[in-house]
Design an enzyme around this catalytic site. Structure first.
Site, mmCIF file in Angstrom:
data_model
loop_
_atom_site.group_PDB
_atom_site.id
_atom_site.type_symbol
_atom_site.label_atom_id
_atom_site.label_comp_id
_atom_site.label_asym_id
_atom_site.label_seq_id
_atom_site.Cartn_x
_atom_site.Cartn_y
_atom_site.Cartn_z
ATOM 1 N N THR A 125 10.607 7.160 -0.286
ATOM 2 C CA THR A 125 9.483 5.740 0.151
ATOM 3 C C THR A 125 8.765 6.539 -0.913
ATOM 4 O OG1 THR A 125 8.946 6.826 2.213
ATOM 5 C CG2 THR A 125 10.881 5.084 1.948
ATOM 6 N N GLU A 179 14.995 1.868 0.574
ATOM 7 C CA GLU A 179 16.152 1.862 2.208
ATOM 8 C C GLU A 179 16.965 1.330 1.288
ATOM 9 O OE1 GLU A 179 12.296 2.480 4.046
ATOM 10 O OE2 GLU A 179 13.025 1.754 2.825
ATOM 11 N N LYS A 208 -0.051 -3.778 -0.311
ATOM 12 C CA LYS A 208 1.046 -3.247 -1.337
ATOM 13 C C LYS A 208 0.211 -3.842 -2.860
ATOM 14 C CE LYS A 208 5.703 -4.292 -2.028
ATOM 15 N NZ LYS A 208 6.874 -4.317 -1.757
ATOM 16 N N TRP A 234 2.809 0.413 -2.718
ATOM 17 C CA TRP A 234 2.292 0.711 -1.637
ATOM 18 C C TRP A 234 1.179 1.844 -1.273
ATOM 19 C CZ3 TRP A 234 4.001 -2.409 2.201
ATOM 20 C CH2 TRP A 234 5.521 -2.884 1.954
#
Length: 537
Positions: free
Chosen positions: A185, A330, A436, A441
């Site tokens: 991530t 995810e 974002k 991100w």
């Protein structure tokens, strides 16, 4: 009673064979700075087999983690196939991350081998001394600079390595639950978190992308994925194309509008994908040239940020369907797609569904729950945190025991919104205060920490501010220490060697204090409101 069906394993070995023996005539078209190269799927599969075979001959066993630091190239695609099909594990590193995060994820994933292409080699070599587990560096591409002699690992050119392998297509079957690819991530709440995709999850997600309710790929399609391959497996699009037999047009290292429009004209794709910022830039370029079309493109799949109505309308006027997709690392990327249902007859209804994050794809389930965990009705009005589960959704993070982001087998997405009775997801806000920007991100907490380390800064709050091009950019409200002075230029310069440059705030505000909630927390919602109202300027 058990079924009578054969129990064959899904995964990359099967996809490699299918790409070679069934879709072998489909093509991968690669464009470099001044070159064009075409290879059939059969050729790519054979080279992928050589890659896996060569690593086996060098003594790297199944389960070895191979990191990639590369653009959207044919060699990277070959690694996508050959590394996991041969039983090794691919780890795609995001070249836009800060050096500290790159070091962390490479160490955390236990990367031993790295495949690095020419344009990224100099940057990688500056990080390499911080990676004591690195045993082999594979340099891809024809224009790669020289590797510094002080690197304490073996170095080999990609093409030379392939000569030492055989075009192996029939790899031994792998348990479909085994890890195939690792992605991390963006680290929006601290350090990046690892997700290990299984062979089964990659296969199922690729099948989902091929369906008409998702991207709708077939052997008649030509796909231009303006998505870096290190972005959640390039959203899974390369595997879907290999499965469907859709031609793949690889944009190399450039996602600039001029480059993409040239590819669209020269290699007419029928389907394209990318974050809205990219397609907004392409639209501006098309209009500046007096054009009113994008050639053969009929569908653009957008993810990473919300598609504006004006952007969608502009492409619709060209006869192009622009669809919103929603997903995350995810969930193996695309989990919902904003197709307009047949019962939406009025323009108001159509706009309503287009403005959603999408309808959950078959195979996944979504629900809404309060932040305390109470499951709420999926009625389109009950607001809560979006939860999701399914066979291509992670059940934990790599090497972590913390289950705080999971509840009863569901992943807590951190997005707050509603789900209606037809499975459409509407996100109203994010539970976490990340920014974002252009689909990337930017973690507010990490950025705040870097700013707060400046000797003149007492406190700071980073919030998302609207941006016409990037959708969002970070804005920083800074409280200076008594007796200290500073400027936006000085603070921006301070951050240049501490965070990725695209993290540096676009707006700096200096204030005597930060508004706080009743429990003493910084009230970022109020800060955003004060910026919108012009109280901060």
């Amino acid at each position: 009673m058990l079924s009578t069906m054969q129990d064959r394993q899904l995964g990359l070995p099967l996809l490699l064979r299918h790409a070679h023996r069934v879709n072998g005539k489909s093509t991968v078209i690669s464009h470099g700075r001044s070159t064009r190269h075409v290879a059939t799927f059969a050729m790519v599969a054979e080279r992928a087999g050589r890659l896996g075979s060569a690593l086996e001959h060098l003594g790297y066993p199944r389960g070895t983690v191979v990191g990639t630091f590369a653009g959207s190239t044919q060699e990277h695609l070959e690694a996508y196939l050959g590394i996991p099909a041969s039983g090794r594990i691919l780890h795609t590193l995001n070249v836009r991350l800060h050096d500290d995060h790159l070091e962390y994820i490479a160490r955390h994933a236990s990367d031993e081998i790295f495949i690095v292409d020419g344009p990224n080699l100099e940057r990688f070599c500056s990080i390499a001394p911080r990676l004591p587990g690195m045993r082999l560096l594979i340099v891809a591409g024809k224009d790669a600079p020289d590797v510094p002699p002080e690197l304490s690992c073996d170095v080999v050119l990609y093409e030379e390595l392939l000569l030492n392998g055989t075009p192996e297509i029939d790899w031994p079957e792998i348990d479909e639950r085994e890890a195939a690819i690792i992605c991390y991530t963006g680290g929006t709440t601290g350090l990046p978190k690892g997700v290990a995709y299984s062979h089964r999850s990659l296969w199922l997600q690729a099948m989902s992308l091929c369906t008409a309710n998702a991207v709708g790929m077939s052997c008649e399609s030509r796909l231009l994925p303006a998505v870096p391959l290190y972005h959640v497996n390039g959203w899974g699009l390369p595997f879907a194309a290999l499965m469907a037999g859709a031609d793949l047009i690889m944009p190399d290292h450039s996602m600039r509008a001029e480059h993409l429009l040239a590819l669209i004209d020269e290699e007419p794709p029928t389907i394209a994908a990318g974050v809205p910022t990219i397609w907004s830039d392409v639209l501006d370029l098309v209009r500046s040239r007096g054009r009113a079309d994008l050639g053969a493109v009929r569908t653009i799949c957008c993810g990473g940020a919300q598609v504006s109505q004006s952007l969608s309308d502009a492409y619709r006027s060209m006869g192009i369907r622009m669809v919103q997709a929603w997903g995350m690392t995810e969930t193996s990327s695309v989990s919902a797609v904003a197709t307009v249902p047949r019962w939406a007859q009025s323009e108001e209804d159509r706009l309503h569904y287009q403005a959603s994050q999408g309808r959950v794809v078959c195979g996944l389930e979504v629900r809404v729950a309060s932040l305390e965990g109470e499951v709420l009705p999926s009625d389109g009005t009950s607001v809560g945190e979006i939860h999701i589960r399914g066979p291509w959704v992670t059940g934990r993070y790599l090497g972590a025991d913390d289950q705080s982001e999971f509840q009863d087998g569901w992943l807590r997405t951190g997005d707050v919104g509603t789900v209606d009775g037809d499975g459409y997801v509407f996100v109203a806000d994010r539970a976490k205060d990340a920014v974002k920007s252009g689909g990337e991100w930017i973690p507010s907490l990490a950025l705040e920490e870097a700013i707060r380390n400046h000797p003149a800064v007492q406190d700071v709050a980073v919030v998302a501010i609207p941006d016409p091009r990037w959708q969002e950019r970070p804005g920083a409200v800074v409280v200076l220490r008594p007796g200290h002075v500073s400027t936006s230029a000085e603070l921006s310069e301070w951050l240049r060697d501490k965070v990725a440059r695209w993290w540096i705030p676009s707006l700096w505000i200096f204030s005597d204090s930060l508004p706080r909630t009743a429990v003493g927390k910084i009230d970022k919602r109020l800060i955003r409101q004060l910026i919108r109202d012009g109280v901060y300027s």
